[in-house]
Design an enzyme around this catalytic site. Structure first.
Site, PDB file in Angstrom:
ATOM      1  N   ASP A 146       5.939 -16.829 -45.908  1.00 19.46           N
ATOM      2  CA  ASP A 146       6.582 -16.171 -44.776  1.00 19.46           C
ATOM      3  C   ASP A 146       5.463 -15.704 -43.842  1.00 19.46           C
ATOM      4  O   ASP A 146       4.291 -15.669 -44.231  1.00 19.46           O
ATOM      5  CB  ASP A 146       7.405 -14.994 -45.296  1.00 19.46           C
ATOM      6  CG  ASP A 146       7.913 -14.101 -44.186  1.00 19.46           C
ATOM      7  OD1 ASP A 146       8.590 -14.612 -43.279  1.00 19.46           O
ATOM      8  OD2 ASP A 146       7.619 -12.892 -44.228  1.00 19.46           O
ATOM      9  N   ASP A 178       5.916 -12.896 -40.675  1.00 18.10           N
ATOM     10  CA  ASP A 178       6.023 -11.479 -40.340  1.00 18.10           C
ATOM     11  C   ASP A 178       6.179 -10.637 -41.605  1.00 18.10           C
ATOM     12  O   ASP A 178       7.092 -10.850 -42.408  1.00 18.10           O
ATOM     13  CB  ASP A 178       7.227 -11.225 -39.428  1.00 18.10           C
ATOM     14  CG  ASP A 178       6.999 -11.705 -38.003  1.00 18.10           C
ATOM     15  OD1 ASP A 178       5.883 -11.517 -37.503  1.00 18.10           O
ATOM     16  OD2 ASP A 178       7.934 -12.255 -37.408  1.00 18.10           O
TER      17      ASP A 178
END
Length: 218
Positions: A7, A9
């Site tokens: 991922d 953020d």
């Protein structure tokens, strides 16, 4: 070969302040009161459209469109003036994993492709991620589509892959796709939520995460 999917953020990039400020600007653009900081950050990981719908459930489609447009404008401006920093240890982790011949790295993120491209260029990460899956091309997490596309891109089986994320949406997405999930505690969701989402391990920092990935890959 094994596949490590990150991922962005809250996992690689500390974008907390930019996300919160941009969402506030989006709500301002729609003439609505911005939500509290904890509500905004709890939706990080979802696609922007879905996050806005959940943050403003009583608003109509037109208001949602104005929030999204205002957010994107504010985020793009903020990224140009001061790009959110990588978390401490992120660059060393990526360099160590990239140096291995038995691992491939990928991205699965609720960010736009434009945002991912800007992030990669800002930090000189060209060539690191062999597959980049974004919200532009897939349903929002926790749908498994991003991971399934990364598996298809690389030809790596689900059983030989791991998803690294900071939200329960990442953990649920990994579980739905049949891949191992590692949660990290420096992002947006608490360790308890990560475990409830299906995390096989929850790591406190990048040094511990790097070791866990290498032990998993052994």
């Amino acid at each position: 070969m094994k596949l490590v999917i990150f991922d962005v953020d809250g996992t690689l990039v500390d974008s907390q302040q930019l996300i919160f400020t941009s969402m506030g600007r989006g709500f301002d653009a729609a003439g609505l009161t911005p939500p509290a900081r904890d509500r905004v950050l709890s939706r990080v990981g979802l696609s922007l459209d879905r996050a806005v719908s959940e943050l403003a459930p009583a608003a109509g489609d037109d208001a949602h469109r104005r929030i999204v447009a205002g957010y994107r404008s504010a985020y793009a401006f903020g990224r140009l003036t001061q790009h959110p920093p990588l978390y401490p240890g992120a660059r060393d982790c990526l360099a160590r994993l990239t140096a291995r011949r038995d691992l491939l790295l990928a991205i699965a993120t609720g960010m736009s492709r434009r945002g991912v491209t800007a992030m990669i260029e800002a930090y000189g990460l060209e060539g690191v991620f062999v597959s980049q899956q974004t919200a532009d091309d897939h349903p929002s997490k926790p749908a498994p589509d991003m991971i399934l596309a990364a598996l298809s891109d690389t030809g790596v089986a689900a059983a030989e892959s791991v998803m690294i994320g900071d939200t329960e949406y990442d953990m649920q997405m990994a579980r739905s796709a049949g891949v191992t999930a590692f949660g990290v505690t420096w992002g947006y969701h608490a360790a308890e939520a990560l475990r409830a989402g299906g995390a096989a391990q929850v790591l406190p920092d990048f040094a511990a995460l790097t070791d866990a990935i290498e032990e998993w890959a052994a």
